[in-house]
Design a protein around this motif. Structure first.
Motif, PDB file in Angstrom:
ATOM      1  N   ASN A  25      -8.589   9.554  -4.587  1.00 39.57           N
ATOM      2  CA  ASN A  25     -10.042   9.442  -4.494  1.00 39.57           C
ATOM      3  C   ASN A  25     -10.649  10.823  -4.254  1.00 39.57           C
ATOM      4  OD1 ASN A  25      -9.988   9.989  -1.651  1.00 39.57           O
ATOM      5  ND2 ASN A  25      -9.537   7.834  -1.255  1.00 39.57           N
ATOM      6  N   HIS A  58     -12.312  12.206  -1.775  1.00 41.37           N
ATOM      7  CA  HIS A  58     -12.024  12.842  -0.490  1.00 41.37           C
ATOM      8  C   HIS A  58     -10.639  13.478  -0.495  1.00 41.37           C
ATOM      9  CE1 HIS A  58     -12.033  13.523   3.846  1.00 41.37           C
ATOM     10  NE2 HIS A  58     -10.829  12.979   3.880  1.00 41.37           N
ATOM     11  N   GLN A  59      -9.645  12.785  -1.025  1.00 41.09           N
ATOM     12  CA  GLN A  59      -8.286  13.318  -1.068  1.00 41.09           C
ATOM     13  C   GLN A  59      -8.206  14.548  -1.966  1.00 41.09           C
ATOM     14  OE1 GLN A  59      -6.671   9.551  -2.368  1.00 41.09           O
ATOM     15  NE2 GLN A  59      -5.545   9.273  -0.449  1.00 41.09           N
ATOM     16  N   GLU A  70      -1.454   4.145   3.192  1.00 40.68           N
ATOM     17  CA  GLU A  70      -2.760   3.684   3.639  1.00 40.68           C
ATOM     18  C   GLU A  70      -2.968   2.257   3.172  1.00 40.68           C
ATOM     19  OE1 GLU A  70      -5.503   6.234   1.774  1.00 40.68           O
ATOM     20  OE2 GLU A  70      -5.003   7.996   2.980  1.00 40.68           O
ATOM     21  N   ARG A 120      -4.544  -0.679   1.257  1.00 40.23           N
ATOM     22  CA  ARG A 120      -5.385  -0.810   0.081  1.00 40.23           C
ATOM     23  C   ARG A 120      -5.504  -2.296  -0.237  1.00 40.23           C
ATOM     24  NH1 ARG A 120      -3.717   3.148  -4.501  1.00 40.23           N
ATOM     25  NH2 ARG A 120      -2.084   1.601  -4.725  1.00 40.23           N
ATOM     26  N   GLN A 154     -24.509   8.483   1.240  1.00 42.57           N
ATOM     27  CA  GLN A 154     -23.381   8.663   2.146  1.00 42.57           C
ATOM     28  C   GLN A 154     -22.071   8.413   1.410  1.00 42.57           C
ATOM     29  OE1 GLN A 154     -23.523   9.820   5.282  1.00 42.57           O
ATOM     30  NE2 GLN A 154     -25.738  10.029   5.037  1.00 42.57           N
ATOM     31  N   GLU A 155     -21.039   9.179   1.771  1.00 41.13           N
ATOM     32  CA  GLU A 155     -19.736   8.998   1.133  1.00 41.13           C
ATOM     33  C   GLU A 155     -19.212   7.590   1.391  1.00 41.13           C
ATOM     34  OE1 GLU A 155     -15.239  10.985   1.072  1.00 41.13           O
ATOM     35  OE2 GLU A 155     -16.823  11.861   2.298  1.00 41.13           O
ATOM     36  N   GLN A 156     -18.732   6.947   0.326  1.00 38.63           N
ATOM     37  CA  GLN A 156     -18.216   5.596   0.415  1.00 38.63           C
ATOM     38  C   GLN A 156     -16.691   5.592   0.498  1.00 38.63           C
ATOM     39  OE1 GLN A 156     -20.642   2.903   0.487  1.00 38.63           O
ATOM     40  NE2 GLN A 156     -21.760   4.823   0.849  1.00 38.63           N
ATOM     41  N   THR A 157     -16.143   4.539   1.064  1.00 35.56           N
ATOM     42  CA  THR A 157     -14.693   4.393   1.145  1.00 35.56           C
ATOM     43  C   THR A 157     -14.096   4.385  -0.261  1.00 35.56           C
ATOM     44  OG1 THR A 157     -14.915   3.099   3.167  1.00 35.56           O
ATOM     45  CG2 THR A 157     -12.809   2.950   2.000  1.00 35.56           C
ATOM     46  N   ASP A 158     -13.067   5.195  -0.466  1.00 36.57           N
ATOM     47  CA  ASP A 158     -12.364   5.270  -1.753  1.00 36.57           C
ATOM     48  C   ASP A 158     -13.308   5.694  -2.885  1.00 36.57           C
ATOM     49  OD1 ASP A 158      -9.824   5.124  -2.894  1.00 36.57           O
ATOM     50  OD2 ASP A 158     -10.288   3.226  -3.859  1.00 36.57           O
ATOM     51  N   GLU A 159     -14.228   6.581  -2.582  1.00 34.25           N
ATOM     52  CA  GLU A 159     -15.192   7.058  -3.586  1.00 34.25           C
ATOM     53  C   GLU A 159     -14.480   7.820  -4.703  1.00 34.25           C
ATOM     54  OE1 GLU A 159     -19.331   8.485  -2.464  1.00 34.25           O
ATOM     55  OE2 GLU A 159     -18.305  10.403  -2.858  1.00 34.25           O
ATOM     56  N   THR A 183       0.828  -1.196   0.000  1.00 33.82           N
ATOM     57  CA  THR A 183       0.000   0.000   0.000  1.00 33.82           C
ATOM     58  C   THR A 183       0.860   1.242   0.000  1.00 33.82           C
ATOM     59  OG1 THR A 183      -1.671  -1.123   1.220  1.00 33.82           O
ATOM     60  CG2 THR A 183      -1.749   1.255   1.266  1.00 33.82           C
TER      61      THR A 183
END
Length: 359
Positions: free
Chosen positions: A50, A52-53, A17, A19, A94-99, A2
């Motif tokens: 992603n 969020h980043q 992180e 992955r 809702q925001e998803q992981t790694d969206e 990762t």
């Protein structure tokens, strides 16, 4: 293995992180080789950050002046856009992981988002200015993402935002209060039963009117911002709180100094000129000072808020001095046209003719 994406600023790997870990790196040489391969994939556009980043990195740079309020506003609007995109893509709200729904950007979806906002403007649920700020936030985000130095890790080769989305800007000037209306507001503040500190409220309204400062500038004042200069006493509006990061000094007279003494005696001791009554170690909030003004205006039967006090200051000061440069300096406007076109109202019953004595 990762490895986190490249840092938008430095172009180097910064953190790690979890992955997909399908093998374990056996030694340092293997780790370095894997890291370099990952960097190649990023530069080739095969590895992107992603949503969020991307949003987090953009928000850190979206305000050229570092304005906290600008960042909050843009954050609110980009999250509104993200919620729309989830609906558009028929994804969970809702925001998803790694969206990863923002890249590379869908012009059709952006146009649909703008159309939905325009419908709210038409229905009166959204102001044209808020619509324009929302569209500007989305445009700023994609412009940032599509910069040549960022395309590799954003996955946005060109901005997908269609042109011509902005609505025509409406120039709206707040109506200044007459002297009689201002006195009614001050009386309303003192008589307001809904306030636990009616006397202090009236003092705050007088201070906002006399200084002509913006809400953020006013609530951020400290007692040590009252200075004694060679020219006399003055209020120091610090660069970090002023719009455009331009500090200024507002000369004050004995009436303002007396008002400040009264204010100090009407509230808890604090470093802040206008402390929060429950938490004196903090200053009053923008919403708090807005409520004080709005409540007093309602009591007096007129619409009154913090920025209205600033307009009233400008109009009354111009009627008294006829010196636009002086008002521009006090208000902190970079352009005198802003002062005269948006802040100074025509004085009823007055004209340039009445100031001439004859040929």
């Amino acid at each position: 293995m990762t490895i986190a994406p490249l840092s938008p600023q430095a172009g180097t790997l910064t953190s790690y992180e979890p992955r997909v870990a399908d093998h374990v790196i056996a030694d340092e040489a293997t780790f370095i080789r894997e890291m370099l391969e990952f960097r190649k994939r990023v530069l080739a556009g095969k590895e992107t950050q992603n949503d969020h980043q991307l949003v987090t990195a953009w928000l850190a740079q979206c305000s050229t002046t570092g304005s906290v309020e600008t960042v909050k506003t843009y954050h609110r609007h980009i999250e509104r856009f993200r919620l729309f995109i989830r609906r558009w893509e028929e994804q969970p709200l809702q925001e998803q992981t790694d969206e990863r729904l923002l890249t590379p950007g869908d012009p059709e979806a952006i146009e649909a988002f703008a159309a939905a906002l325009r419908a709210e403007v038409k229905d009166g649920r959204l102001s044209p200015s808020t619509y324009n700020v929302c569209v500007a936030a989305v445009s700023s985000f994609y412009k940032w993402c599509s910069q040549p130095t960022r395309r590799g890790f954003t996955g946005v080769p060109l901005s997908p935002v269609p042109s011509g989305l902005q609505l025509k800007k409406q120039v709206r000037k707040a109506k200044a209060l007459s002297h009689e209306q201002l006195h009614s507001v001050l009386h309303g503040a003192r008589q307001c039963r809904d306030s636990a500190s009616a006397g202090r409220d009236a003092l705050i309204i007088r201070l906002v009117y006399l200084l002509g400062t913006r809400a953020t500038e006013t609530i951020s004042l400290r007692w040590d911002d009252i200075l004694q200069l060679e020219s006399g006493p003055a209020i120091h509006v610090r660069a970090e709180t002023a719009k455009g990061k331009k500090e200024r000094f507002i000369s004050i007279n004995a009436a303002v100094l007396e008002l400040l003494d009264q204010l100090k005696g009407a509230q808890p001791a604090s470093e802040w000129l206008l402390p929060n009554l429950r938490r004196p170690d903090r200053h009053i909030s923008r919403q708090g000072i807005w409520k004080i003004c709005s409540r007093a205006g309602k009591q007096a039967g007129v619409k009154f808020w913090t920025h209205c006090a600033r307009h009233t200051h400008a109009t009354h000061a111009y009627a008294a001095t006829h010196d636009p440069k002086l008002i521009q300096s006090t208000l902190g406007h970079s352009d005198i046209s802003t002062t005269m076109e948006l802040y100074v109202d025509e004085t009823a019953g007055d004209s340039s003719t009445k100031h001439l004595t004859g040929a």
